[in-house]
Design a protein around this motif. Structure first.
Motif, PDB file in Angstrom:
ATOM      1  N   UNK A   3       0.839  -1.208   0.000  1.00  0.00           N
ATOM      2  CA  UNK A   3       0.000   0.000   0.000  1.00  0.00           C
ATOM      3  C   UNK A   3       0.866   1.248   0.000  1.00  0.00           C
ATOM      4  N   UNK A   4       1.932   1.271   0.795  1.00  0.00           N
ATOM      5  CA  UNK A   4       2.837   2.420   0.817  1.00  0.00           C
ATOM      6  C   UNK A   4       3.406   2.683  -0.570  1.00  0.00           C
ATOM      7  N   UNK A   5       3.871   1.619  -1.215  1.00  0.00           N
ATOM      8  CA  UNK A   5       4.459   1.773  -2.542  1.00  0.00           C
ATOM      9  C   UNK A   5       3.421   2.219  -3.561  1.00  0.00           C
ATOM     10  N   UNK A   6       2.171   1.758  -3.381  1.00  0.00           N
ATOM     11  CA  UNK A   6       1.141   1.992  -4.398  1.00  0.00           C
ATOM     12  C   UNK A   6       0.554   3.397  -4.310  1.00  0.00           C
ATOM     13  N   UNK A   7       0.129   3.849  -3.113  1.00  0.00           N
ATOM     14  CA  UNK A   7      -0.599   5.120  -3.027  1.00  0.00           C
ATOM     15  C   UNK A   7       0.067   6.130  -2.119  1.00  0.00           C
ATOM     16  N   UNK A   8       1.036   5.728  -1.337  1.00  0.00           N
ATOM     17  CA  UNK A   8       1.661   6.660  -0.421  1.00  0.00           C
ATOM     18  C   UNK A   8       2.599   7.606  -1.141  1.00  0.00           C
ATOM     19  N   UNK A   9       2.971   8.718  -0.499  1.00  0.00           N
ATOM     20  CA  UNK A   9       3.962   9.617  -1.091  1.00  0.00           C
ATOM     21  C   UNK A   9       5.275   8.863  -1.309  1.00  0.00           C
ATOM     22  N   UNK A  10       6.097   9.319  -2.245  1.00  0.00           N
ATOM     23  CA  UNK A  10       7.346   8.581  -2.529  1.00  0.00           C
ATOM     24  C   UNK A  10       8.230   8.416  -1.303  1.00  0.00           C
ATOM     25  N   UNK A  11       8.181   9.419  -0.385  1.00  0.00           N
ATOM     26  CA  UNK A  11       9.078   9.343   0.754  1.00  0.00           C
ATOM     27  C   UNK A  11       8.529   8.467   1.879  1.00  0.00           C
ATOM     28  N   UNK A  12       7.259   8.057   1.813  1.00  0.00           N
ATOM     29  CA  UNK A  12       6.660   7.317   2.936  1.00  0.00           C
ATOM     30  C   UNK A  12       7.335   5.960   3.114  1.00  0.00           C
ATOM     31  N   UNK A  13       7.462   5.201   2.024  1.00  0.00           N
ATOM     32  CA  UNK A  13       8.098   3.879   2.144  1.00  0.00           C
ATOM     33  C   UNK A  13       9.568   4.028   2.522  1.00  0.00           C
TER      34      UNK A  13
END
Length: 1087
Positions: free
Chosen positions: A199-209
């Motif tokens: 989910x982080x990779x799919x919809x989160x901001x680039x820096x979240x993951x």
């Protein structure tokens, strides 16, 4: 919106595939007429987002020959029956965007995605970019299992393609973005941690993951630092406590060390004292050696005149010995000449004796000749008297002729009898040879049969025991019973055994074949019921199929590489062959070679055979009941195990009958031989009697003639002896003359010998004189040498004394050097280094004699020995621990500072990561809950963790409830049904749709497990969500849809058609089709 697709996978030349859009006006038209486009035309952006797919082209890919698909910017629904090629488009998207083959869950090698029979396949993906579309081309080489990459027709590496794809935020390996058919079930299997990461990779901001990864790394390092600090603190406390325990032992150790230092200094001075003592002894020996050396020089000077006189006498002696040798040589030459003359005289004497002996021999020969003549005349007189007294010869010829006739007849009978015996013996030998040959053949058959039976016994013991029972009870059956098929089949060529074994099941290979149902029931009752053996039995057809002709002649099939039908590869009894033809159709199954394998497509299309064999494979062909397509499956042949041994039982029975016939013929020949030998023996006795009678008659008839021949022979001998006369007087005269000549020569030789003896005597006298002179010289030399030896003896004694003194000097010098070296080693001094002042000062306070030093050493060693139980390693460890304690203290301070810094970093990064993540999960939960509420169900999404500090344990938990009577349960692969999991997965993906920052999403056949109600609700949600403005592209693949579903103008429907009446790919022109459709659309209002 697609160009005509390639043909189906099955080899049907009339079958093709095509993908059609529902709304052509809303899509970008196809831009190429050939399967290999050379340029990319500009496309209108419409509502495409950055990174969306505007075109998918495939060539020789899975089920397609050539196909091009142009999806829309919003929802793209791909519909088609199973097997038409929908998932092939999904595979093309994944592989074309640098995805790994394992992502689809179909194959692990990219070469398996190329259409069967082709050596190369191509996938081309065109992605929308505001700055200019990006065309990624992947060429797949089947033989090398490699891929070649191109971006906008320029060759690049896969790494560059992956970078370009990642820059557009495309993640084909993320199940939240790309969910192929074979991975649908795996989405529900994702753990909470894996779902959060996806989910982080799919919809989160680039820096979240990235923040999450940093937090996990920081936390891991924080744990390591905490553990390290704790361990170091505990270790430091232990070392401080240990040093306190060993402090008193260290003080006692240093007290003992002071005594040891004094011992070490005494031991250092002792070698110097020893060196000084030995050096003084060396100086005294050196003075004595010099005096003895002077005495040796004087003795050597006194021997010089004596040596010169001995050399002069030696020269005289050698001269005399040379003259003596010369005289000896002269004497030797004279003696040789005397010897030669003596030899000549002796030779003359022998010649005279030889002449006298030759004369004596001739006299004896003449005497003997006269005597032989006299004896021969007396023998002639005796023979003449016997001839006169002999009776007149009777007329015996008629008796001789009669006996000769009888003898000839007996010999003829005997010859005929012996010829018959020889013929009989040859016949017997031939029969015995045939008997041995037939016996050897039977033994070989038995050995081969034993091999087959051993294999049967090892693999199927019950069947083997049943075979033994059958052989002992064949009389109980009315009709023929065949042993197990594997024993009765005999391969004509062992290499073909694999085809038969792969065609006939193992149960039938070990089955007994019966011609009668009654016989089979008797057999099974005895073997299965009574003996409890597990055996198989079959009944041969009542009408024989053994000679049934195949439907197609083998000559027609030879062009494809077939060389035989299965039936012609082996021999078997008629019931067995009939059963196999009826059950396995072995008369209809051809066997081919590698040539057949090379043209297998053509064989399948043209022959319409149901089963075929190539060199190493078996092909089974079936025709689809629905599509009338030919479906083929092939399997590799297993290695033959039982039929590699060939035994022809019929031939063995013929050999046994032949052996019995040979034995009967041998008995007849043997009885004939006995009768012929008896007859031959009787004829032999009769022949011997006739020969004796004939011999007696012939002797009587030839006796007179023999006497006359003897008389005539003796008279001839007398004439020859009388002619061989010898004149003895002449011979005596010749011998006397020769002896006189030899005596004259002998007298001359005696005179020469006398002269030579005189010369030899004179030479002997001269030699004796020279020997006397030499004896005088040798005597004088011996006297001088005796005087020289006496002088030399004195010189040797003096030299020996000098050598002993010099050796003693060298020994003392070497000992001095060794003592000096040892003394320097003890003091750690180099060879050219002077003794340091501290050693000289310390040595002054110590004793100067060895005895005093030894006494003080003993005293100090006794004192040092009183300090027992001390270990130098304790002091070393104590010192090391003191240093290590200081180092650990400093290191612990640094670790604590570093730990504080990591905690500060964690606090900062956690704030930047956790707050946005909670907001994001809350948004997902809001949409997810709304979707479930609209379906009269309940569902929620939350951020789950057991410990807030364990950032690697954070995860997204999905909980759902499909019935009002139940509680919310976590979504797992086991608790919910397949349809419930599909609905939950689909709604979660839809909840991500509006939040998603990825350019497109792919979901393949996720509605298969849903009931109609849920499927309709989910479809409505997908249409409403995916067709909103500013949403990413959506691909929804399904093989079927419900009726009366709602659709949107913004969605694109792509139909994948498959059938025998489709246009050929090269005849399909999408642009022309669109132009015709527009003309029809424009003309409708006027009507």
């Amino acid at each position: 919106m697609a160009t005509p697709s390639g043909r189906a996978a099955t080899p049907n030349p009339q079958t093709s595939k095509r993908v059609f859009p529902k709304d052509a006006a809303s899509e970008v038209p196809s831009k190429r007429k050939n399967p290999n486009p050379t340029s990319t035309l500009p496309r209108p952006s419409g509502s495409f987002v950055e990174g969306s797919i505007v075109r998918i082209a495939m060539e020789n890919f899975l089920t397609y020959d050539i196909c091009e698909v142009s999806p829309g910017p919003h929802l793209n629904m791909i519909i088609g029956a199973n097997g038409t090629g929908k998932s092939s488009i999904v595979c093309a998207i994944c592989l074309g965007l640098a995805g790994k083959p394992a992502f689809m869950g179909r194959a692990d090698k990219v070469g398996f995605f190329v259409k069967r029979g082709c050596s190369k396949g191509v996938v081309e993906i065109e992605l929308f970019r505001i700055s200019g579309n990006l065309v990624i081309t992947r060429e797949i080489d089947v033989i090398k299992n490699q891929s070649f990459w191109f971006i906008n027709k320029k060759p690049v590496t896969q790494k560059i393609v992956e970078e370009q794809v990642a820059a557009l935020n495309i993640q084909v390996g993320n199940l939240c973005q790309f969910l192929p058919q074979d991975k649908v079930g795996e989405f529900a299997k994702l753990s909470k941690i894996e779902l959060l990461e996806a989910t982080e990779k799919s919809i989160g901001p680039p820096e979240m993951h990235r923040y999450h990864c940093e937090l996990k790394n920081f936390r891991e390092k924080e744990k390591q630092l905490e553990t390290s600090c704790k361990e170091k603190t505990e270790y430091l406390e232990k070392m401080v406590q240990r040093n306190e325990r060993y402090k008193q032992d260290v003080e006692r150790y240093y007290e003992r060390k002071r005594h040891l230092d004094l011992i070490e200094m005494l031991e250092a001075k002792r070698p110097w004292v020893e060196y000084e003592n030995v050096r003084q002894e060396y100086e005294g020996v050196k003075l004595i050696r010099d005096r003895v050396k002077e005495e040796v020089r004087k003795l050597k000077e006194g021997q010089i005149p004596m040596t010169r006189r001995i050399e002069e006498i030696e020269r005289q002696r050698r001269t005399l010995e040379t003259r003596i040798k010369e005289k000896a040589n002269d004497i030797k030459e004279a003696s040789q000449k005397c010897k030669q003359r003596q030899d000549l005289i002796e030779r003359k004497d022998r010649h005279i004796k030889e002449l006298q002996q030759a004369l004596t021999v001739k006299q004896n020969e003449e005497h003997d000749r006269q005597k032989r003549i006299s004896n021969t005349r007396r023998m002639i007189e005796d023979l003449q008297n016997e001839l006169r007294t002999a009776e007149n010869c009777e007329n015996l010829q008629p008796q001789i002729d009669a006996i000769t006739s009888d003898l000839r007849r007996v010999q003829e009978e005997k010859g005929m009898c012996e010829g018959e015996i020889i013929d009989k013996q040859r016949e017997k030998e031939m029969l015995e040879k045939q008997k041995r040959s037939v016996g050897d053949h039977i033994i070989r058959f038995d050995n081969l049969m034993n091999q087959k039976e051993d294999k049967l016994r090892q693999r199927y013991r019950d069947t083997y025991d049943a075979v033994l029972w059958l052989r002992n009870n064949r009389d109980r059956f009315k009709q023929r019973v065949c042993e197990p098929i594997m024993l009765t089949i005999n391969m004509k060529d062992n290499k073909n055994a694999k085809y038969v074994e792969n065609h006939i099941s193992s149960n039938d290979l070990r089955a007994f074949v019966f011609e009668s149902q009654e016989d089979m029931e008797i057999f099974l009752r005895e073997v299965r019921d009574n003996k409890k053996l597990r055996v198989n039995a079959v009944i041969a057809p009542k009408i024989s199929y053994a000679d049934k002709a195949p439907a197609r002649s083998l000559n027609e099939l030879k062009q494809y590489g077939f060389f035989s039908y299965l039936r012609e590869l082996f021999d078997a009894p008629d019931p067995v062959m009939s059963y196999l033809c009826c059950q396995y159709h072995i008369h209809e199954v051809p066997v081919g070679t590698e040539r057949t394998r090379e043209r297998i497509e053509r064989v399948i299309q043209e022959t319409r055979l149901k089963q075929i064999y190539t060199a190493e494979e078996k092909y089974v062909l079936k025709t689809s009941f629905y599509s009338n397509k030919v479906i083929s499956s092939n399997t590799s042949l297993k290695v033959a195990q039982f039929l590699t041994v060939t035994v022809d039982l019929e031939q063995r029975r013929r050999l046994e009958e032949q052996l019995k016939e040979i034995n009967r013929e041998l008995e007849a020949v043997e009885s004939g031989l006995v009768a012929l030998r008896d007859t031959n023996k009787h004829l032999e006795l009769k022949d011997n009697e006739l020969r004796l009678k004939k011999k007696e008659l012939l002797e009587r008839k030839t006796k007179k003639r023999q006497l006359e021949q003897k008389i005539s022979s003796k008279l001839g001998s007398i004439r020859l002896m009388e002619q061989d006369t010898c004149n003895l007087e002449e011979e005596e005269r010749k011998a006397s003359t020769k002896i006189k000549e030899i005596n004259v020569q002998k007298a001359k030789l005696v005179t020469e010998l006398t002269s030579l003896v005189k010369i030899c005597t004179s030479l002997h006298i001269q030699k004796v004189d020279l020997i006397l002179q030499n004896t005088t010289v040798i005597s004088e030399k011996n006297k001088l040498e005796a005087d020289y030896m006496a002088s030399s003896s004195q010189l040797r004694l003096t030299e020996q004394q000098f050598i002993e003194l010099d050796d003693n000097r060298q020994r003392l010098l070497q000992k001095c050097k060794e003592l000096m070296k040892r003394a320097r080693q003890v003091c750690n001094l180099s060879a050219d280094q002077a003794v340091p002042q501290e050693f000289q000062t310390a040595f002054q306070d110590l004793p100067n004699t060895l005895d005093e030093i030894d006494a003080l050493l003993t005293e100090e060693r006794s004192r040092a020995s009183c300090f027992t139980g001390l270990n130098p390693t304790v002091v070393e460890e104590y010192t090391k621990r003191e240093i290590e304690i200081q180092q650990l203290t400093e290191e612990l301070k640094g670790k604590k500072v570093e730990l504080d810094e990591y905690r500060e970093n964690i606090s900062q990064v956690k704030e930047r990561w956790l707050n946005p993540l909670k907001e994001l999960v809350e948004k997902i939960n809001e949409k997810f809950s709304n979707f479930f509420s609209s379906m009269q169900c309940a569902g929620e999404v939350d951020l789950h963790t057991e410990n807030e500090e364990d950032y690697d344990k954070y995860g997204i938990r999905i909980r759902v409830k499909f019935r009002s009577s139940t509680q919310l349960h976590e979504l797992t692969p086991h608790h919910q049904s397949g349809g419930e999991r599909s609905v939950s997965t689909m709604l979660y993906l839809m909840a991500l749709q509006e939040l998603n920052r990825c350019p497109f999403r792919v979901v393949d056949e996720i509605n298969q497990g849903m009931d109609p109600i849920n499927e309709r609700r989910v479809f409505e949600m997908v249409v409403n969500t995916a067709c909103k403005e500013n949403t990413s592209q959506y691909f929804f693949i399904t093989p079927k849809l419900l009726q009366n579903l709602p659709y949107s103008e913004k969605m694109t429907v792509l139909f994948v058609y498959n059938g025998p009446h489709m246009l050929e790919p090269n005849r399909w022109n999408l642009k022309a089709f669109q132009r015709r459709r527009r003309r029809i659309t424009f003309t409708q209002p006027s009507q």
